[in-house]
Design an enzyme around this catalytic site. Structure first.
Site, PDB file in Angstrom:
ATOM      1  N   HIS A 150       1.041  -1.024  -0.064  1.00  0.00           N
ATOM      2  CA  HIS A 150       0.301   0.196  -0.241  1.00  0.00           C
ATOM      3  C   HIS A 150       1.009   1.353  -0.227  1.00  0.00           C
ATOM      4  O   HIS A 150       0.265   2.000  -0.368  1.00  0.00           O
ATOM      5  CB  HIS A 150      -0.936   0.267   1.124  1.00  0.00           C
ATOM      6  N   ASP A 201      35.057 -27.494  20.871  1.00  0.00           N
ATOM      7  CA  ASP A 201      35.021 -29.052  19.911  1.00  0.00           C
ATOM      8  C   ASP A 201      36.492 -29.269  19.475  1.00  0.00           C
ATOM      9  O   ASP A 201      35.864 -29.382  17.762  1.00  0.00           O
ATOM     10  CB  ASP A 201      33.835 -29.661  19.582  1.00  0.00           C
ATOM     11  N   HIS A 230      36.603 -33.145  17.706  1.00  0.00           N
ATOM     12  CA  HIS A 230      36.197 -33.692  16.451  1.00  0.00           C
ATOM     13  C   HIS A 230      37.279 -33.129  15.220  1.00  0.00           C
ATOM     14  O   HIS A 230      37.248 -34.022  14.142  1.00  0.00           O
ATOM     15  CB  HIS A 230      34.717 -33.183  16.270  1.00  0.00           C
TER      16      HIS A 230
END
Lengths: 178, 456, 114
Positions: free
Chosen positions: B123, B225, B228
């Site tokens: 609008h 981590d 890993h």
């Protein structure tokens, strides 16, 4: 496109067109079959293998959706490609074991005379579908703009620009070439 | 209308806090290293995370270098809320929900750019870069109804602030200051984001992808981590440096885990270990030359972190890797999906060739095509997915590595011996639990007492 | 032709800038385009907005601060959506170091354009 730009796309003869198509289809088959060394052998020494990331910008923004000094998923010379292939061949590339099943579909091949007598500008579109383990499936679609250089009876890939449709890659990784 | 801590009104409506998922304490017993899989699967827990973690914490929304000029903006996310971060004419930064207050349409569809205003496509409601409603299509019709435009501007975020160029925002008016929130982690952030007076900038744009995993797998991986890496990333190391990942577990006295308020950083003292994986000698040289200057500016201990084997997560979901120079946010998209946004950061004062090498090197190693990151996605996806199994998800997970490794030290934060450890992960989940159990910021326990002074 | 009205001294408005003046019951926007001065009505013809709060773009256009529609300053012609009706221009008379405006006349460029 201006008349000048249109003139630049000088088509090649049928024989060359056929040879380029066969080159691209064979390249796709090498990738489907993880024949990495054979695929790497298709690269010219000075290869620039480029897949920029797409940004969503307004049309009026002159910066455009991508540029050579912005994000890229591949922005590789021969050493970079070699390093990626070194990883693919490692038995410890866990995300490649079991192997991914790939299909690379190449279509819409157009071949034009390049800037140099032994070079060709090649456009094509591609679909890459891959399936990993049970039902890990991804689809990637886009276009490529290549510069191929004559090499004896075949070609070497001197430049490739890959434009994908996705701005957010809908996959956890990209484990093939396109 | 809600109010900020100082009583000022904030045009951001918030519902009263909903009732908590029952018995959250059953989800973990960190002293025993035990955790429930419900954290990574349960929809109700996820919805509560949106309320008590993402709508409450300070979240990373951009780097100052992305929006240098007035009208510059980036479109980003706070949790699942799309926000616009916009540089103002007076140099300040404002953040708004990217939604039109009229019928809700997205106001800005571009990822970034420069705007003189934001106009809704529906609008024609037009908002200035300050978020104020300036006009609409057929505005005379509205004027006749006596509508007060001041009440219908874009919804601003509750607070926005930056530290060393990193912009954070929060949707909770009651949040502590950014300085209190980051706490002692600022001491270590300076090692990377304040190496010299130029500070850092982002280069190369944002690379985005989707991973089908719970956001906490990604955050916990970067918070502590490094274990890993030696296993998951062997193929990446072989590709980039022709050898295995360094066996850091053999030298636990040369590395540390540090955490504070749930933020966590695990790091070695090897100066260049992470950077070496980019396979670019010039980058190593750059860091070796810089290191003594950082030692002088800060201290020797922190100067050895600048490119070392390390990773960091700022609670809840923003992480980075020094040395590889990748900076990322893991945006939650339901309990089983994230949208990953990554950037490359470099020192502003670095030579252009060095910046280019980092921009390229980050993509080569830590992007969806990155030789290291490629193996992470699958680990996290299938850690998440396995919990579709009804009995599977009733089994416990283990997070007990490095119990009793805390060091008594003057260093800021909680410091632990050896980066091969899960102390940071336990601290991350303790903070998660504290926030999930608390009905407001006032009720969140302050477990970590800062050693740094609050004022900067 | 009416008497030109004094608006300001030339050095009061930098090149590339626009300022609002209320004179003789008219709100006008005065522009300095590389040393040449122009004047138009200040109200946007599309919706309620003050053009002098907008930015000069593309060298010669004014972008309305509300919807970013543009008008060509010398001729007053609408250049982009949502602007459809031209803005009134006023002839600027150069008098030494002063900027004067004739409220009865359009700018020369506008008169040519109509």
């Amino acid at each position: 496109m201006s008349a000048k730009q249109q003139l630049k796309e000088v088509p090649v003869d049928r024989d060359t067109l056929h040879k380029v198509e066969q080159f691209l289809y064979r390249e796709a088959r090498l990738l489907d079959n993880e024949r990495w060394d054979d695929w790497l052998a298709l690269m010219a020494e000075d290869i620039h293998y480029w897949m920029p990331t797409m940004e969503n910008r307004r049309r009026a923004d002159k910066n455009g959706a991508y540029a050579v000094d912005r994000g890229a998923l591949y922005n590789d010379n021969l050493l970079d490609l070699t390093r990626r292939i070194t990883r693919f061949k490692q038995p410890t590339a866990w995300a490649e074991d079991p192997a991914t099943r790939h299909a690379h579909v190449v279509s819409g091949v157009e071949v034009y005379q390049g800037d140099k007598a032994d070079e060709f500008v090649v456009h094509s579109s591609f679909v890459n579908y891959r399936s990993r383990v049970e039902k890990d499936n991804d689809l990637l679609v886009g276009r490529r703009e290549d510069v191929l250089r004559a090499d004896g009876d075949s070609f070497k890939l001197a430049r490739r620009k890959i434009i994908i449709t996705q701005s957010v890659l809908m996959a956890k990784n990209l484990n093939t070439f396109l | 209308m809600c109010t900020a801590n100082d009583g000022s009104p904030v045009r951001l409506k918030r519902r009263p806090i909903a009732e908590s998922v029952a018995n959250l304490d059953r989800l973990m017993d960190l002293d025993k290293g035990r955790m429930s899989r419900d954290l990574f699967w349960d929809r109700d827990i996820y919805e509560q995370e949106l309320e008590r973690i993402f709508a409450r914490c300070w979240l990373f929304v951009g780097h100052e270098s992305q929006i240098p000029k007035a009208g510059d903006y980036v479109s980003t996310y706070m949790g699942e809320d799309n926000v616009l971060i916009v540089r103002q004419k007076d140099g300040s930064i404002k953040g708004f929900l990217n939604t039109c207050p009229h019928r809700g349409n997205k106001v800005c569809f571009a990822d970034l750019g420069n705007a003189r205003q934001f106009v809704c496509n529906y609008h024609g409601w037009a908002f200035g870069i300050d978020g104020g409603l300036k006009g609409m299509h057929a505005s005379e019709a509205y004027e006749e109804t006596g509508m007060d435009k001041a009440e219908h501007g874009l919804h601003p975020v509750a607070h926005i602030d930056s530290y060393r160029g990193l912009i954070f925002a929060t949707l909770d008016p009651q949040a502590p200051t950014l300085a209190e929130y980051l706490g002692d982690m600022r001491h270590y952030l300076d090692a990377i984001f304040d190496m010299d007076e130029g500070g850092t900038e982002f280069v190369g744009g944002c690379v985005k992808s989707v991973i089908q995993c719970n956001w906490k797998y990604a955050s916990e991986n970067f918070v502590g981590d490094i274990l890993h890496a030696g296993w998951t990333h062997d193929s990446g190391a072989k590709a980039m440096v022709g050898g295995s990942v360094a066996e850091v577990h053999k030298f636990p006295d040369q590395s540390y885990q540090v955490n504070f308020n749930g933020h966590g950083w695990e790091f070695n003292q090897d100066i260049v270990g992470n950077c070496a994986t980019l396979g670019e000698k010039d980058l190593l040289k750059y860091l070796y030359v810089l290191q003594p200057k950082v030692a002088e500016r800060h201290d020797d201990f922190r100067s050895r972190m600048i490119g070392a084997i390390s990773s960091c997560t700022l609670f809840p979901n923003t992480s980075f890797l020094p040395g590889q120079n990748t900076f990322r946010t893991w945006h939650p998209r339901g309990p089983g999906q994230i949208e990953l946004h990554t950037w490359t950061f470099v020192n502003k004062n670095a030579p252009q060739e060095i910046k280019d090498k980092w921009r390229k090197g980050t993509m080569m190693t830590f992007s969806p095509s990155g030789v290291f990151e490629m193996d992470d996605g699958e680990n996290w996806e299938y850690s998440t997915r396995s919990n579709a199994g009804y009995v599977t998800r009733q089994q416990d997970l283990y997070l007990g590595l490095g119990q009793n490794s805390k060091l008594d030290t003057d260093l800021p934060g909680n410091v632990y011996r050896g980066q091969i450890n899960e102390a940071n992960q336990r601290a991350f989940y303790q903070r998660w639990l504290d926030l999930m159990k608390s009905e407001s910021w006032k009720k969140v326990p302050q477990r970590d007492i800062p050693k740094m002074k609050e004022a900067l | 032709m009416s008497e030109p009205v004094f608006v300001m001294k030339k050095n009061e408005l930098e090149a590339g800038k626009v300022r609002k003046f209320d004179l003789c019951g008219n709100a006008i926007a005065v522009y300095n385009l590389n040393g040449t001065f122009y004047a138009t009505q200040d109200n946007c013809t599309h919706a309620t907005a003050s053009l002098s709060e907008g930015d000069i773009v593309d060298d010669e256009c004014i972008a309305c601060p509300v919807h970013d529609g543009t008008f060509h300053i010398p001729t007053g012609q609408p250049m982009s959506f949502p602007c459809e009706h031209a803005i009134r221009t006023y002839k600027v008379i150069d008098q030494g170091d002063a900027v004067m405006v004739d409220f009865d006349q359009e700018a020369d460029e506008a008169a040519d354009a109509i």
